[in-house]
Design an enzyme around this catalytic site. Structure first.
Site, PDB file in Angstrom:
ATOM      1  N   GLY A  44       0.771  -1.233   0.000  1.00  0.00           N
ATOM      2  CA  GLY A  44       0.000   0.000   0.000  1.00  0.00           C
ATOM      3  C   GLY A  44       0.801   1.280   0.000  1.00  0.00           C
ATOM      4  N   ASP A 103      -4.605   2.865  10.683  1.00  0.00           N
ATOM      5  CA  ASP A 103      -6.000   2.589  11.001  1.00  0.00           C
ATOM      6  C   ASP A 103      -6.059   2.017  12.418  1.00  0.00           C
ATOM      7  OD1 ASP A 103      -8.695   1.934  11.011  1.00  0.00           O
ATOM      8  OD2 ASP A 103      -8.635   0.801   9.157  1.00  0.00           O
ATOM      9  N   PHE A 152     -14.461   3.348   4.540  1.00  0.00           N
ATOM     10  CA  PHE A 152     -13.585   2.491   3.745  1.00  0.00           C
ATOM     11  C   PHE A 152     -13.146   3.256   2.504  1.00  0.00           C
ATOM     12  CE2 PHE A 152     -12.648  -1.237   0.982  1.00  0.00           C
ATOM     13  CZ  PHE A 152     -11.548  -1.657   1.713  1.00  0.00           C
TER      14      PHE A 152
END
Length: 181
Positions: A44, A103, A152
């Site tokens: 990511g 997160d 999300f």
């Protein structure tokens, strides 16, 4: 076509570029006179990592580590596994972990603790996106582009089932895309 999967666009490519340059300047100031090791968390962080280091104004070294805690899910499993380890020794090094999003904080807490046990002198965290509402452990990034809501999101490295990473912007994915309704 991909825009049809988005509920809304949160950050444009221009927004992200401007903040990334600001963070690179701050990191360059903070590490002036040193040669920090930038550790990109695969997959990511690759896009943010590349954009960030292009604007760093001091000498640096880079390496990558790959972890897994999500799989194809939209939420972290809480179990962190290292899939690809570092190639560079950490003993006495200043390390900047570069992540796409903070997160739950579980992955970064695990990585920070692991790298400190391996002898890193210091560790700071740089992330494109900080989602404090998702925290399961108390960890705060040292540098971040944007605080994001507990939604999300995908794009700019963030994925759903390996898709959407390549998008130059960040958007909120429609629930119908990942709930298959």
């Amino acid at each position: 076509m991909l825009n049809e999967d988005m509920k809304e666009i949160l950050f444009t490519a221009h927004d992200i570029e401007e903040r990334t340059i600001e963070i690179a300047k701050a990191i360059s100031r903070d590490y002036e006179g040193t040669v920090p090791l930038f550790v990109g968390v695969l997959k990511g962080a690759v896009i943010f990592f590349a954009d960030l280091i292009r604007h760093i104004e001091i000498p640096i070294e880079i390496d990558f580590i790959a972890t897994s805690s999500y799989g194809a899910s939209t939420q972290s499993s809480g179990v962190v596994r290292i899939l690809k380890d570092l190639d560079v020794p950490l003993q006495g090094r200043d390390v900047v972990i570069v992540e796409d999003i903070v997160d739950s904080g579980l992955t970064l807490t695990y990585l920070r603790d692991t790298l400190l046990r391996r002898g890193a002198k210091s560790i700071r965290i740089a992330t494109a996106f900080d989602k404090p509402e998702g925290r399961k452990v108390p960890i705060v990034p040292d540098y971040f582009c944007f605080t994001v809501p507990n939604l999300f999101i995908v794009g700019y490295g963030l994925d759903y089932a390996e898709g959407y990473r390549h998008l130059p912007y960040v958007g909120v994915l429609k629930e119908s895309v990942y709930t298959h309704e």
